[in-house]
Design a protein around this motif. Structure first.
Motif, PDB file in Angstrom:
ATOM      1  N   SER A 108     -31.707  -2.130  32.795  1.00  0.00           N
ATOM      2  CA  SER A 108     -30.495  -2.850  33.203  1.00  0.00           C
ATOM      3  C   SER A 108     -29.536  -3.047  32.047  1.00  0.00           C
ATOM      4  O   SER A 108     -29.938  -3.088  30.881  1.00  0.00           O
ATOM      5  N   ASN A 137     -41.490  -4.127  32.587  1.00  0.00           N
ATOM      6  CA  ASN A 137     -41.463  -4.348  31.140  1.00  0.00           C
ATOM      7  C   ASN A 137     -40.252  -5.202  30.776  1.00  0.00           C
ATOM      8  O   ASN A 137     -39.237  -4.700  30.279  1.00  0.00           O
ATOM      9  N   ALA A 139     -39.473  -7.067  28.436  1.00  0.00           N
ATOM     10  CA  ALA A 139     -39.003  -7.107  27.042  1.00  0.00           C
ATOM     11  C   ALA A 139     -37.980  -6.010  26.761  1.00  0.00           C
ATOM     12  O   ALA A 139     -37.157  -6.146  25.847  1.00  0.00           O
ATOM     13  N   THR A 140     -38.016  -4.923  27.510  1.00  0.00           N
ATOM     14  CA  THR A 140     -37.041  -3.846  27.274  1.00  0.00           C
ATOM     15  C   THR A 140     -36.033  -3.701  28.412  1.00  0.00           C
ATOM     16  O   THR A 140     -34.881  -3.374  28.164  1.00  0.00           O
ATOM     17  N   THR A 141     -36.475  -3.933  29.662  1.00  0.00           N
ATOM     18  CA  THR A 141     -35.538  -3.758  30.784  1.00  0.00           C
ATOM     19  C   THR A 141     -34.747  -5.014  31.076  1.00  0.00           C
ATOM     20  O   THR A 141     -33.710  -4.966  31.706  1.00  0.00           O
ATOM     21  N   HIS A 142     -35.280  -6.184  30.659  1.00  0.00           N
ATOM     22  CA  HIS A 142     -34.627  -7.457  30.881  1.00  0.00           C
ATOM     23  C   HIS A 142     -34.553  -7.799  32.360  1.00  0.00           C
ATOM     24  O   HIS A 142     -33.680  -8.528  32.800  1.00  0.00           O
TER      25      HIS A 142
ATOM     26  N   TYR B  52     -22.443   2.530  32.280  1.00  0.00           N
ATOM     27  CA  TYR B  52     -22.848   3.376  33.409  1.00  0.00           C
ATOM     28  C   TYR B  52     -22.049   4.667  33.487  1.00  0.00           C
ATOM     29  O   TYR B  52     -22.211   5.431  34.433  1.00  0.00           O
ATOM     30  N   SER B 108     -29.167  -2.414  23.479  1.00  0.00           N
ATOM     31  CA  SER B 108     -30.546  -2.179  23.027  1.00  0.00           C
ATOM     32  C   SER B 108     -31.463  -1.865  24.194  1.00  0.00           C
ATOM     33  O   SER B 108     -31.221  -2.278  25.323  1.00  0.00           O
ATOM     34  N   TYR B 109     -32.509  -1.112  23.914  1.00  0.00           N
ATOM     35  CA  TYR B 109     -33.656  -0.991  24.827  1.00  0.00           C
ATOM     36  C   TYR B 109     -34.858  -1.526  24.037  1.00  0.00           C
ATOM     37  O   TYR B 109     -35.328  -2.614  24.303  1.00  0.00           O
ATOM     38  N   THR B 110     -35.284  -0.803  23.023  1.00  0.00           N
ATOM     39  CA  THR B 110     -36.222  -1.383  22.063  1.00  0.00           C
ATOM     40  C   THR B 110     -35.499  -2.530  21.336  1.00  0.00           C
ATOM     41  O   THR B 110     -34.394  -2.330  20.831  1.00  0.00           O
ATOM     42  N   PRO B 111     -36.076  -3.725  21.309  1.00  0.00           N
ATOM     43  CA  PRO B 111     -35.398  -4.826  20.612  1.00  0.00           C
ATOM     44  C   PRO B 111     -35.085  -4.450  19.158  1.00  0.00           C
ATOM     45  O   PRO B 111     -35.919  -3.858  18.464  1.00  0.00           O
ATOM     46  N   THR B 140     -26.179  -9.096  28.146  1.00  0.00           N
ATOM     47  CA  THR B 140     -26.270  -7.685  28.544  1.00  0.00           C
ATOM     48  C   THR B 140     -26.925  -6.815  27.468  1.00  0.00           C
ATOM     49  O   THR B 140     -27.638  -5.864  27.787  1.00  0.00           O
ATOM     50  N   HIS B 142     -28.958  -8.001  24.992  1.00  0.00           N
ATOM     51  CA  HIS B 142     -30.265  -8.561  24.644  1.00  0.00           C
ATOM     52  C   HIS B 142     -30.472  -8.602  23.138  1.00  0.00           C
ATOM     53  O   HIS B 142     -31.590  -8.565  22.650  1.00  0.00           O
ATOM     54  N   PRO B 274     -27.530   0.968  40.477  1.00  0.00           N
ATOM     55  CA  PRO B 274     -28.052  -0.016  41.436  1.00  0.00           C
ATOM     56  C   PRO B 274     -27.211  -1.268  41.666  1.00  0.00           C
ATOM     57  O   PRO B 274     -27.611  -2.101  42.486  1.00  0.00           O
TER      58      PRO B 274
END
Lengths: 294, 294
Positions: A108, A137, A139-142, B52, B108-111, B140, B142, B274
């Protein structure tokens, strides 16, 4: 036994600085997993930095891995993407390239609602004939998949499993709560390496494992002991993993596993920037943690 | 006055279901902002669903918007991306297509660590000759930019401003704390529509506004009153915005603004799945909120 049982081993995806996958290095990592007889290869998971790779490179990675698994080991492929249509394309690509199953994280940017994630998963599950594992997950997808949402999704065709974060406590009660909501053949597995043993002892059917992608033998030993309910053996094995778990919690499992793969001579590529490699000053500690598992 | 002062108005980016930007509809939205004399157009922000859209479509959007702003209104363009090299390419594209400034969110995806975000921003700021605004949007991206990190980044060439979330309380103290750490010509602005008035009264120099991208006139009135310290006038204007703010907080500013644009006949495209449009049952409430601002 479905493809979503046992040790699901998540390899790194070696790639150059421009994001081009090193299929030779990837094949060597996957070959180790096939030879060790892991339950499945979890390609392009978070450890496989799928979110940072283009559609073309993800397809190349699946093709290379499918050549190694060749029907001997189930190949489960991460197809998460921000857009629903993009995730559908990735799912079809994975199927065409030889995947045996899909792993779908509700990635997301704009925070999503439960109904949006439900429709997203339904659309992707409907895009191929492959079984799909929900990749929860937060922690990564929020996005946090509640038990209620997992249960709704488990009623969809082809939605066959969930990869949940291993609970930090009350494993048995939390596992039983979800178990009561899903069909009997729906597989519940856990990620979070340092908590997986307890979650499997509490009833979990799969360990979605970061370190399993690099060191399959001790990871298989832990998986088998936990699935057999051998509490003392699990504790003994976890004691050997403890120095590595401590590093994972301090520096992240991705960064530590990447450094470990370099130390072991299995991969000499970078992580995708902005993610940086760990400083060499940490290497002695990582080497010691690897020695404890040798 | 830099380009990072006053009302920065963030339009939606109308696009079809496949993610192809409707440049005609986008131009009409941007034209309204130019005619209303907003401080800047904030193209491809979170409201503009930049995350997106493909690189090609983002470039098409900048070209269309630059034709409308044409040197009359500063055009600030969001160039956030998961990969550092991708964000650099987007920044160069934006510069070549006519942007006057950049807005960079540490997606970010990986923090990420602070050092990783610092290197990421430095690389993108070094990729063009344009001034850059830090886009601090923890909801958004994170990743939370601390004041200390903003201060480190503010010392880099071309890093000229920050878009911070408007604090929920203690606005004056929190604004002063950051102000003390950054150069005098570094602009501090705020997002979070329903809290922006208080943050500007406390010293903020810009309102990075979602509703400003759709309804520039009342948003400009609120901005000017707040920048002039006219507390009573701010309160009177905010009372007119209140029904809309309530909808934003309940249903998200993106989804509500998208529905409002459809109601006003300014855009008939979908949100990127989505993300789903709001149900028509909410339209009467949105219409009433728009009437309060008419």
């Amino acid at each position: 036994m479905s493809i979503f049982h046992g040790l699901s081993a998540f390899p790194l995806t070696p790639a150059d600085a421009a994001g081009r996958v090193d299929t030779g290095a990837l094949s060597r990592l996957v070959q180790r997993l096939v030879e060790a007889r892991v339950g499945s290869v979890g390609l392009l998971g978070s450890t496989g930095t799928y979110a940072y790779l283009s559609r073309t490179e993800r397809r190349r990675a699946v093709e290379a891995a499918a050549e190694c698994t060749g029907g001997r080991t189930p190949l489960v492929v991460g197809v998460g993407a921000l857009r629903t249509d993009a995730a559908q394309l990735l799912a079809r690509d994975a199927e065409a390239a030889g995947a045996d199953g899909l792993l779908l994280a509700p990635v997301s940017y704009t925070p999503l609602t439960e109904d949006e994630v439900f429709a997203h998963v339904a659309a992707v599950a409907g895009a191929t004939g492959l079984p799909l594992c929900l990749y929860n997950n937060p922690a990564t997808t929020h996005f946090t998949m509640t038990d209620a949402l997992v249960a709704r999704l488990a009623a969809l065709p082809r939605v066959a499993a969930v990869k949940n974060p291993a609970p930090p406590s009350d494993e048995a009660a939390r596992h039983a709560a979800l178990r009561a909501l899903v069909p009997a053949d729906f597989a519940i597995g856990y990620s979070g390496d340092w908590r997986a043993g307890a979650a499997l002892l509490a009833g979990g059917q799969a360990w979605y494992s970061v370190i399993g992608g690099l060191l399959p033998e001790p990871s298989l030993a832990l998986t088998h002991a936990a699935l057999a309910g051998e509490t003392a053996q699990v504790a003994a094995l976890e004691a050997r993993f403890a120095p590595l778990w401590a590093l994972f919690q301090e520096w992240s499992s991705l960064r530590v596993t990447h450094a470990a793969a370099r130390i072991l001579g299995l991969c000499d590529t970078a992580l995708p920037l902005p993610i940086q490699p760990l400083p060499p000053s940490l290497h002695p500690r990582i080497e010691a943690a690897l020695d404890a598992l040798a």
